[in-house]
Design an enzyme around this catalytic site. Structure first.
Site, short mmCIF file in Angstrom:
data_model
loop_
_atom_site.label_atom_id
_atom_site.label_comp_id
_atom_site.label_asym_id
_atom_site.label_seq_id
_atom_site.Cartn_x
_atom_site.Cartn_y
_atom_site.Cartn_z
N ARG A 170 0.81 -1.24 0.00
CA ARG A 170 0.00 0.00 0.00
C ARG A 170 0.84 1.28 0.00
O ARG A 170 0.37 2.34 0.39
CB ARG A 170 -0.98 0.02 1.17
N LYS A 196 2.91 11.92 -10.53
CA LYS A 196 2.05 11.08 -11.37
C LYS A 196 2.83 9.81 -11.68
O LYS A 196 3.92 9.87 -12.26
CB LYS A 196 1.69 11.78 -12.67
N GLU A 254 9.29 19.69 -24.02
CA GLU A 254 8.63 20.00 -22.74
C GLU A 254 9.23 21.26 -22.12
O GLU A 254 8.55 22.01 -21.44
CB GLU A 254 8.75 18.80 -21.77
N LYS A 264 7.43 23.68 -12.93
CA LYS A 264 6.58 22.52 -12.65
C LYS A 264 6.33 22.38 -11.15
O LYS A 264 5.20 22.09 -10.73
CB LYS A 264 7.19 21.23 -13.23
N GLU A 298 -4.51 18.15 -10.24
CA GLU A 298 -4.98 18.64 -11.54
C GLU A 298 -6.46 18.99 -11.56
O GLU A 298 -7.23 18.47 -12.38
CB GLU A 298 -4.63 17.64 -12.65
N ARG A 333 -2.75 22.92 -12.99
CA ARG A 333 -1.85 21.85 -13.45
C ARG A 333 -2.14 21.47 -14.90
O ARG A 333 -1.26 21.02 -15.62
CB ARG A 333 -1.91 20.63 -12.54
N ASN A 349 -0.66 20.60 -19.91
CA ASN A 349 -1.16 19.80 -21.04
C ASN A 349 -1.17 20.58 -22.34
O ASN A 349 -1.72 20.11 -23.35
CB ASN A 349 -2.58 19.29 -20.74
N HIS A 361 -0.87 18.91 -25.67
CA HIS A 361 -0.99 17.47 -25.44
C HIS A 361 -2.28 16.88 -26.00
O HIS A 361 -2.31 15.71 -26.35
CB HIS A 361 -0.85 17.15 -23.94
N HIS A 385 -1.51 13.95 -28.28
CA HIS A 385 -1.94 12.57 -27.97
C HIS A 385 -2.74 11.98 -29.13
O HIS A 385 -2.62 10.78 -29.42
CB HIS A 385 -2.76 12.54 -26.68
N HIS A 407 7.23 11.00 -27.92
CA HIS A 407 6.21 11.84 -27.29
C HIS A 407 6.50 13.34 -27.51
O HIS A 407 5.63 14.09 -27.94
CB HIS A 407 6.14 11.50 -25.79
P1 NAD Z 1 12.16 6.49 -21.82
O1 NAD Z 1 12.10 6.34 -20.36
O2 NAD Z 1 11.62 5.41 -22.65
O3 NAD Z 1 13.66 6.79 -22.24
C1 NAD Z 1 13.98 6.92 -23.61
C2 NAD Z 1 15.10 5.98 -24.02
O4 NAD Z 1 16.33 6.51 -23.56
C3 NAD Z 1 15.00 4.58 -23.44
O5 NAD Z 1 15.42 3.66 -24.41
C4 NAD Z 1 16.00 4.59 -22.29
O6 NAD Z 1 16.54 3.33 -22.01
C5 NAD Z 1 17.05 5.53 -22.83
N1 NAD Z 1 17.82 6.26 -21.82
C6 NAD Z 1 17.33 6.84 -20.70
N2 NAD Z 1 18.29 7.55 -20.10
C7 NAD Z 1 19.40 7.42 -20.85
C8 NAD Z 1 20.72 7.93 -20.74
N3 NAD Z 1 21.06 8.79 -19.77
N4 NAD Z 1 21.63 7.57 -21.68
C9 NAD Z 1 21.25 6.75 -22.70
N5 NAD Z 1 20.03 6.26 -22.87
C10 NAD Z 1 19.10 6.59 -21.94
O7 NAD Z 1 11.40 7.84 -22.30
P2 NAD Z 1 11.19 9.28 -21.67
O8 NAD Z 1 11.03 10.17 -22.81
O9 NAD Z 1 12.20 9.60 -20.63
O10 NAD Z 1 9.82 9.14 -20.90
C11 NAD Z 1 8.62 8.90 -21.59
C12 NAD Z 1 7.61 8.35 -20.60
O11 NAD Z 1 7.40 9.31 -19.57
C13 NAD Z 1 6.26 8.07 -21.21
O12 NAD Z 1 5.82 6.81 -20.77
C14 NAD Z 1 5.37 9.16 -20.66
O13 NAD Z 1 4.03 8.75 -20.51
C15 NAD Z 1 6.01 9.41 -19.32
N6 NAD Z 1 5.76 10.74 -18.76
C16 NAD Z 1 5.25 10.80 -17.51
C17 NAD Z 1 5.01 12.03 -16.92
C18 NAD Z 1 4.52 12.10 -15.51
O14 NAD Z 1 4.14 13.19 -15.06
N7 NAD Z 1 4.56 11.02 -14.78
C19 NAD Z 1 5.28 13.21 -17.63
C20 NAD Z 1 5.83 13.11 -18.91
C21 NAD Z 1 6.06 11.86 -19.48
N1 GLY Z 2 3.07 15.86 -17.27
C1 GLY Z 2 1.93 16.59 -16.84
C2 GLY Z 2 1.74 16.62 -15.37
O1 GLY Z 2 2.60 16.18 -14.64
O2 GLY Z 2 0.74 17.07 -14.91
#
Ligand code: NAD
Ligand code: GLY
Length: 360
Positions: A121, A143, A185, A227, A237, A241, A245, A248, A252, A265
């Site tokens: 939990r 998130k 971003e 942020k 949100e 917040r 978006n 987005h 999306h 993305h």
């Molecule tokens: P990712 O985590 O897939 O990383 C991209 C690629 O880079 C992967 O292949 C990873 O292995 C590689 N990588 C990571 N760090 C590296 C480094 N330092 N050197 C070499 N390679 C490296 O993608 P991302 O763009 O970081 O994240 C996208 C994800 O984040 C999506 O799932 C999206 O939904 C999520 N997201 C979440 C929030 C939130 O608020 N929680 C906000 C924005 C995005």
């Molecule tokens: N990535 C959008 C949020 O964190 O609200």
């Protein structure tokens, strides 16, 4: 090292930013009071690059570490991976005194964070973001979650980390396309909240594209400040917040019709922000010069600003299924000047169509 704070009362936490600062991790864990086994959660690519280094920092500080590695890539941000991690936590002897360290991009941060939120939990976790997306967006704000076959990030929970450790030097190995996509971003933060940040991006294009950490640390830090302030104001949100978006809703839709495979993305968000700026112009909120300035910035960072010739109706349909839509009604964030946005939920399908048409 500089430290920012996400002001969330009892759940407030620090964001540490600097170069070569991984050695601060044990101190961060100590200050949470966690004294059990530590899970070091990462993906296969980041594990190869930094897994041993982070594990040895933890073991030298006296922690027992269970290393949990998921395959790299969005396709693995799914529930079976959460169940696999939780199995590894149990086998590694973790309990409620344990803590999860998420070392990686947004995929690792979201999956590890949701695993931490679900295990017994909820146990604490610390984010060590290794991509620009993770440093300026996903690691801050709590998130967490995974994808469902029907939609992205549909299964999740708000679970704030105990702290975020942004070591800029980790970006040196990031593939250039991932670096550029993450900058979408940062540019977004400039458009929604800070014209000076947008201006910094416009001026330092070459240095930032070359991953010059002295040029990059300023926008990364400013993005985190923006942020953190938004999250502190509206954690769940209900209002401001949603400014995050911007671009987005369109983005999306474009990601969905291109099966999440054509664009990263951030690339889809670049196109989505161009569509949203055109919508704002259509609404009389900004002029053509605004639209052109934003587009020129994305082009300078070698990001796409148009999308392939696919049926607009499919994109609009996908936009209606976005989890940010309510009862099929689309909500849009639109700029009314550089550094400021407003929300509109009175946009017609014709206006949406024209905005998409403008970026084809
Ligand atoms: P990712 O985590 O897939 O990383 C991209 C690629 O880079 C992967 O292949 C990873 O292995 C590689 N990588 C990571 N760090 C590296 C480094 N330092 N050197 C070499 N390679 C490296 O993608 P991302 O763009 O970081 O994240 C996208 C994800 O984040 C999506 O799932 C999206 O939904 C999520 N997201 C979440 C929030 C939130 O608020 N929680 C906000 C924005 C995005
Ligand atoms: N990535 C959008 C949020 O964190 O609200």
């Amino acid at each position: 090292m500089e430290t920012l704070h996400v002001e969330l009362g009892e759940r407030a936490y620090p964001i540490h930013i600097g170069q070569d600062i991984l050695s601060h991790l044990p101190g961060m864990i100590q200050s949470t009071g966690a004294n059990g086994v530590i899970a070091l959660v990462t993906d296969s690519t980041v594990n190869e690059l930094y897994g041993d280094k982070v594990e040895s920092i933890l073991t030298q500080a006296g922690y027992t570490v269970v290393r949990c590695v998921m395959p790299a890539g969005e396709a693995h941000k799914r529930l079976p991976q959460v169940e696999a991690f939780i199995g590894e936590f149990l086998q590694g002897g973790m309990d409620r005194a344990s803590l999860v360290v998420a070392l990686g991009g947004g995929v690792v941060g979201d999956t590890a964070g949701y695993s931490a939120a679900s295990f017994m939990r909820g146990i604490p976790f610390i984010q060590i973001p290794t991509t620009i997306v993770a440093q300026v967006d996903s690691s801050v704000g709590g998130k967490t979650g995974v994808n469902h076959a029907i939609g992205k990030n549909i299964i999740g929970a708000f679970h704030q980390p105990e702290g975020v450790l942004i070591d800029m030097t980790l970006l040196k190995t990031l593939p250039p396309r991932e670096l550029r996509a993450g900058l979408a971003e940062v540019i977004k933060h400039g458009v929604i909240a800070d014209e000076a940040l947008f201006g910094h991006m416009e001026i330092h294009i070459d240095a930032i594209l070359n991953c010059d950490l002295n040029a990059l640390i300023i926008p990364v830090k400013r993005s985190c400040e923006i942020k953190a302030a938004i999250v502190a104001d509206d954690e769940k949100e209900h209002g401001v917040r949603a400014n995050l978006n911007y671009g987005h809703t369109f983005g999306h839709g474009i990601e969905a019709v291109t099966q999440y495979s054509k664009f990263l993305h951030g690339e889809a968000i670049s196109i989505g922000m161009c569509a949203a700026a055109n919508l704002a112009k259509d609404l009389g909120l900004v002029d053509q010069a605004f639209v052109d300035r934003q587009k020129a910035c994305f082009e300078a960072f070698e990001m796409p600003t148009t999308w392939p010739d696919m049926p607009i109706d499919e994109v609009i349909e996908a936009m209606k299924h976005d989890k940010k839509a309510r009862a099929g009604l689309l909500k849009f964030v639109v700029p009314d000047r550089m550094g400021h946005v407003i929300h509109r939920n009175d946009i017609t399908e014709d206006q949406t169509r024209r905005a998409l048409q403008a970026v084809r």
